[in-house]
Design a protein around this motif. Structure first.
Motif, short mmCIF file in Angstrom:
data_model
loop_
_atom_site.label_atom_id
_atom_site.label_comp_id
_atom_site.label_asym_id
_atom_site.label_seq_id
_atom_site.Cartn_x
_atom_site.Cartn_y
_atom_site.Cartn_z
N SER A 1 -94.29 -29.74 42.63
CA SER A 1 -94.85 -30.92 41.97
C SER A 1 -94.53 -32.17 42.79
CB SER A 1 -94.27 -31.05 40.56
OG SER A 1 -94.78 -32.20 39.92
N ASP A 2 -93.28 -32.28 43.27
CA ASP A 2 -92.88 -33.43 44.09
C ASP A 2 -93.63 -33.45 45.42
OD1 ASP A 2 -91.13 -34.13 42.09
OD2 ASP A 2 -89.37 -33.23 43.07
N LEU A 3 -93.74 -32.27 46.02
CA LEU A 3 -94.44 -32.20 47.31
C LEU A 3 -95.92 -32.53 47.14
CD1 LEU A 3 -92.89 -28.95 48.88
CD2 LEU A 3 -92.28 -31.32 49.33
N LYS A 4 -96.50 -32.09 46.03
CA LYS A 4 -97.91 -32.36 45.77
C LYS A 4 -98.17 -33.86 45.65
CE LYS A 4 -101.80 -30.95 42.85
NZ LYS A 4 -102.37 -32.30 42.70
N VAL A 5 -97.22 -34.59 45.07
CA VAL A 5 -97.37 -36.04 44.95
C VAL A 5 -97.49 -36.66 46.34
CG1 VAL A 5 -96.17 -38.18 44.29
CG2 VAL A 5 -96.17 -36.22 42.73
N VAL A 6 -96.67 -36.20 47.27
CA VAL A 6 -96.70 -36.73 48.63
C VAL A 6 -97.99 -36.33 49.33
CG1 VAL A 6 -95.59 -36.69 50.89
CG2 VAL A 6 -94.20 -36.74 48.82
N VAL A 7 -98.36 -35.05 49.21
CA VAL A 7 -99.58 -34.57 49.85
C VAL A 7 -100.80 -35.30 49.31
CG1 VAL A 7 -101.12 -32.58 50.09
CG2 VAL A 7 -98.67 -32.29 50.42
N ASP A 8 -100.84 -35.48 47.97
CA ASP A 8 -101.96 -36.20 47.37
C ASP A 8 -102.01 -37.64 47.85
OD1 ASP A 8 -102.71 -33.97 46.01
OD2 ASP A 8 -101.88 -34.59 44.06
N ALA A 9 -100.83 -38.26 47.99
CA ALA A 9 -100.77 -39.64 48.47
C ALA A 9 -101.31 -39.74 49.90
CB ALA A 9 -99.33 -40.16 48.41
N ILE A 10 -100.93 -38.77 50.74
CA ILE A 10 -101.42 -38.74 52.12
C ILE A 10 -102.94 -38.55 52.14
CG2 ILE A 10 -101.39 -37.43 54.28
CD1 ILE A 10 -98.43 -36.79 53.69
N ASP A 11 -103.41 -37.61 51.31
CA ASP A 11 -104.85 -37.33 51.27
C ASP A 11 -105.63 -38.51 50.72
OD1 ASP A 11 -104.40 -34.83 52.30
OD2 ASP A 11 -104.53 -33.78 50.38
N ASN A 12 -105.12 -39.11 49.64
CA ASN A 12 -105.83 -40.25 49.03
C ASN A 12 -105.84 -41.45 49.98
OD1 ASN A 12 -106.30 -38.76 46.73
ND2 ASN A 12 -104.51 -39.53 45.63
N ARG A 13 -104.70 -41.70 50.62
CA ARG A 13 -104.64 -42.79 51.60
C ARG A 13 -105.66 -42.57 52.70
NH1 ARG A 13 -102.34 -42.84 56.56
NH2 ARG A 13 -101.74 -44.87 57.46
N SER A 14 -105.69 -41.34 53.20
CA SER A 14 -106.62 -41.01 54.29
C SER A 14 -108.06 -41.19 53.84
CB SER A 14 -106.39 -39.57 54.74
OG SER A 14 -107.31 -39.21 55.76
N ALA A 15 -108.36 -40.77 52.63
CA ALA A 15 -109.72 -40.89 52.11
C ALA A 15 -110.12 -42.36 51.95
CB ALA A 15 -109.83 -40.17 50.77
N LEU A 16 -109.19 -43.17 51.48
CA LEU A 16 -109.48 -44.60 51.28
C LEU A 16 -109.66 -45.32 52.62
CD1 LEU A 16 -107.00 -45.33 48.36
CD2 LEU A 16 -109.51 -45.34 48.24
N ILE A 17 -108.85 -44.94 53.61
CA ILE A 17 -109.00 -45.53 54.94
C ILE A 17 -110.38 -45.19 55.51
CG2 ILE A 17 -108.19 -45.39 57.33
CD1 ILE A 17 -105.34 -45.12 56.22
#
Length: 843
Positions: free
Chosen positions: A215-231
């Motif tokens: 669950s903790d790792l998914k938060v980080v992975v999602d943050a990386i993915d969402n950041r990348s998508a927004l960029i």
């Protein structure tokens, strides 16, 4: 006194092997032969071959092409010709010496393939057989379990009985390698209501930790993915804002600017969170972190699955903390039945009669006890039973089946009617509210009568009817499933060019390689190629990770210390032998008892022998029979791994001997085996003592070692020339040198020796006309003047056929008669003295 040409010829041929050995021992011949034998194995290309003049000229002389040694460009085209293509350069030439020369080498190499046709066929046959074996094994193990589990009185009795414990673990798909007896004992005796018990600490709490970690790792992975998508989104917005070719309204521009600002805000939020969580917002570092986290999450999910399965297995037993029984037996009747059903479902490699019977029994039990429609539709096995029986699509949902069961049979637009089953609700006994009708079961096991949608009165027993339909459709689906698995294997295996291709999932492959667009849905859920092959050889593929399978398939099978042999499983060796991958996972040429080129040459020679001198229907019939034997030879030889296996098959032996014009009845199996096990390098070995050198060349053409086993030894396989072809080249070279040496004293002896060698190969008058030396022999033998060479080809052919019985040229006595005639006339034309032999021939 000068000896006659025929006498000189007899001196040489009376003991031909001795004459040949004498020439072979000549210092120059020996030196050149040793050089050829020592260096031909190092050659890998036509360029290397031609650059080494000693090798090239040796081979050219061996095949009677010495006068063409200078023509390297021409000879290159010969060596690069595809002899299986009738239009290739070598095959277009009338002089068969060039084809023979090209056949002695294999510069193109054999055909590389993940599997040969024989390997593919063996896997498919073994896979289909394994399904039957799988059902039998399930029944055997279940019968044992059913009796033995009731005799267990302590937890030690269970964990020490590997057969029972294996049954329980396999039922839930748990890898038995992961567990020691001690760990299993601690788990099975854990008090799961005690948070400090072994089961809770080692399983429940560890599972919770893994879930939390993911669950903790998914938060980080999602943050990386969402950041990348927004960029990426903002980059696209910038492109639109800066695109001068498109005019944006003020409102559109403002909307984009607002979205960009909101995205930037979110990006900043994500970057703050990432800085706190992983200490960086650098793209390359985040990519590495994401990859590592995803790997960890995948592994954690795997471990969570193992824990869940293990806990489910343990819950099916009842032991006190001291290892004694809670009840009279280790399992209640319900637990035992649940275990057997779970084992049957999870261990079955496909539909089976046993599984059919179990599903039928389960359905009928649910039907007998159901009180509402939900009792049926909440049971996945029951829903599947109904769908299979009535031919509903596999994607039909349980809610759709529920709606069909509660449909109004008089309504032509009902859920059941839409599926083409308007009468479907009549087969069940449900009220419109989903309850079972009073005094009935959910489905009657007695005859009912109704008028169907077509207006026909029907009498049927619904429970028996659905059972019959299920059996028919289930077993049809069973065979269809096998057929589709085979079809998928056939379609994909030819496209496998590397180990990675083999390991690619069906879904991934058909997403990228669909032809009709239906392949993904048709083959996506079928067994993976490597899993199907493992199951074919009795290996539980679920126990092996892809990494482990890769190591198995890239092991060196000739090295007993390689990884695969450390696993100590003969079935894994069989699995590895079913494929052809090198240490890097690239496909190789399949290792067979004879190399591809050698097989083609041998079978071509066999066919020539079987149709020799035949015409019309006789030739057509003989050709068909020969082709049947050739197909058999190629298919079966691919499965041969020892000399004993080869010699046991008389059809294979007949083909190989006939290809060399050897009567199979003239040699015993015992002698053939002695030849195969002979030392080819020892002149005194059994095979080298045979008067007919064809025996040595033939047996050497097989890839067997000195113990009669298939080998990948490079000294046998060769690089561009197999061992048998090397031996044949050497024998031909020595024969050429013998003829040359005798020719230095008498051209007549040389030509007589040449004719003796070539006579068995002559198939028609054209064989004489296409060979200047044979033409010379013919014209001299029959005292034909130079006018013969000026005749039309058809007339020349007619004359040869009139004077020479071509069909008898494999008869040594007839050949000897012609040689006697030739040598007498040769002596006559080269001497003033009258020849006694000539007098006899012309009187």
């Amino acid at each position: 006194m000068t000896l006659s040409t025929y006498t000189s010829y007899l001196i040489v041929t009376k003991d031909l092997n001795t004459s040949l050995n004498r020439v072979a021992s000549d210092s120059q011949v020996k030196r050149e032969t040793e050089y050829y034998q020592a260096n031909i194995g190092n050659v890998t290309s036509v360029d290397e071959f031609m650059k080494d003049y000693r090798l090239y000229s040796y081979a050219m002389k061996a095949y009677g092409l010495e006068d063409m040694t200078y023509a390297k460009a021409f000879m290159r085209k010969i060596l690069e010709s595809d002899l299986t293509d009738s239009s290739s350069f070598a095959n277009k030439l009338t002089d068969t010496r060039y084809q023979t020369f090209a056949a002695a080498f294999n510069f193109a190499g054999g055909t590389k393939a993940a599997q040969s046709s024989a390997q593919e066929s063996d896997v498919k046959d073994a896979y289909e057989a394994s399904l039957t074996a799988n059902e039998a094994a399930i029944n055997t193990e279940t019968k044992y379990y059913n009796t033995a589990i009731d005799k267990i009185t302590t937890v030690d009795g269970l964990v020490n009985n590997s057969r029972l414990m294996s049954y329980a673990l396999k039922a839930y798909g748990v890898y038995t390698d992961y567990y020691s007896k001690d760990k299993l004992k601690q788990l099975l005796t854990s008090d799961m209501s005690d948070p400090t018990s072994y089961g809770n600490v080692e399983y429940v709490q560890k599972r919770a930790t893994l879930v939390s970690t993911n669950s903790d790792l998914k938060v980080v992975v999602d943050a990386i993915d969402n950041r990348s998508a927004l960029i990426s989104a903002n980059a696209s917005i910038d492109a639109k804002l800066n695109d001068t070719s498109t005019t944006l309204t003020a409102e559109e521009r403002q909307t984009l600017e607002d979205t960009k600002a909101a995205n930037a805000n979110s990006i900043s939020t994500y970057e703050t969170a990432l800085q706190d969580a992983v200490g960086t917002t650098d793209d390359s570092q985040l990519a590495v972190i994401r990859s590592n986290y995803k790997t960890t999450m995948t592994e954690n999910e795997r471990l969570i699955g193992i824990i869940d399965k293990t806990l489910a297995m343990a819950s099916q037993f009842s032991f006190n903390t001291d290892g004694t029984l809670v009840n009279a037996t280790a399992q209640t009747a319900e637990q035992k039945e649940s275990m057997k059903t779970t084992y049957l479902i999870n261990v079955s490699e496909g539909p089976s009669y046993t599984l059919f019977a179990a599903n039928k029994a389960h359905y009928e039990e649910v039907i007998a006890n159901a009180t509402t429609v939900d009792d049926l539709t909440n049971d996945a096995r029951v829903v599947e039973y109904i769908k299979t029986a009535y031919g509903l699509s596999s994607v039909t949902s349980a809610s759709t089946v529920r709606a069909m069961l509660l449909s109004d049979p008089e309504n032509a637009n009902s859920s059941a009617a839409v599926k083409g089953l308007q009468d479907f609700p009549r087969f069940f006994n449900f009220n419109s509210d989903g309850t079972v009708k009073s005094g009935m079961t959910a489905q009657s096991n007695a005859d009912i009568t109704f008028t169907n949608v077509k207006g026909v009165e029907v009498t049927m027993n619904p429970l028996q009817d659905i059972a019959a339909k299920y059996k028919t459709n289930y077993l049809t689906a069973y065979q269809d499933d096998i057929d589709l698995a085979m079809e998928n294997y056939e379609k994909r295996i030819d496209a496998v060019k590397s180990l990675s291709d083999l390991m690619e999932t069906n879904k991934s492959y058909w997403q990228s390689n669909a032809v009709t667009g239906k392949e993904y849905a048709t083959y996506g859920d079928k067994p993976e190629l490597w899993q199907m092959a493992m199951e074919a050889y009795g290996i539980d593929s679920s126990k092996y990770s892809e990494t482990k399978v890769r190591r198995i398939l890239t092991s060196d099978l000739s090295d007993k210390s390689s990884y695969i042999y450390t696993l100590k499983d003969d079935n894994l060796v069989k699995f590895a032998k079913a494929f052809n991958f090198d240490a890097k996972g690239n496909i190789e040429v399949p290792l067979q008892a004879q190399s591809e080129g050698v097989v083609n040459d041998l079978t071509s020679a066999y066919k020539s022998q079987k149709v020799r001198f035949l015409t019309g229907k006789e030739a057509e019939t003989a050709t068909k029979k020969a082709e049947t034997e050739i197909t058999y030879y190629k298919e079966q030889l691919a499965r041969i791994t020892t000399v004993d296996e080869l010699l046991k098959d008389s059809r294979l032996v007949d083909v190989m001997l006939t290809s060399r014009d050897i009567d199979p009845k003239s040699v015993t199996t015992a002698d053939l085996k002695k030849m195969f096990l002979s030392d080819f390098s020892d002149p005194k070995s059994f095979v080298n003592q045979q008067e007919n050198k064809d025996f040595a060349e033939l047996v050497a053409s097989f890839n067997f070692d000195s113990k009669g086993k298939l080998t990948d030894d490079k000294s046998v396989l060769g690089a561009v020339q197999q061992r048998g072809d090397v031996l044949e080249t050497v024998n031909l070279y020595v024969r050429q040198m013998l003829e040359q040496k005798e020719g230095d004293s008498s051209e007549g002896v040389r030509l007589a020796l040449y004719f003796q060698r070539k006579a068995p190969e002559i198939t028609s008058a054209y064989s004489f006309l296409n060979d200047s030396a044979l033409t010379q022999f013919f014209t001299k033998t029959f005292s034909l003047s130079t006018y013969f060479s000026n005749m039309e080809v058809d007339k020349q052919k007619e004359m040869i056929e009139k004077l020479v019985d071509v069909k008898k040229l494999d008869d040594p006595a007839y050949v000897r008669t012609l040689i006697q005639r030739y040598t007498a006339l040769f002596d006559s034309s080269n001497s003033n003295a009258s020849s006694a032999a000539l007098t006899l021939l012309t009187s």
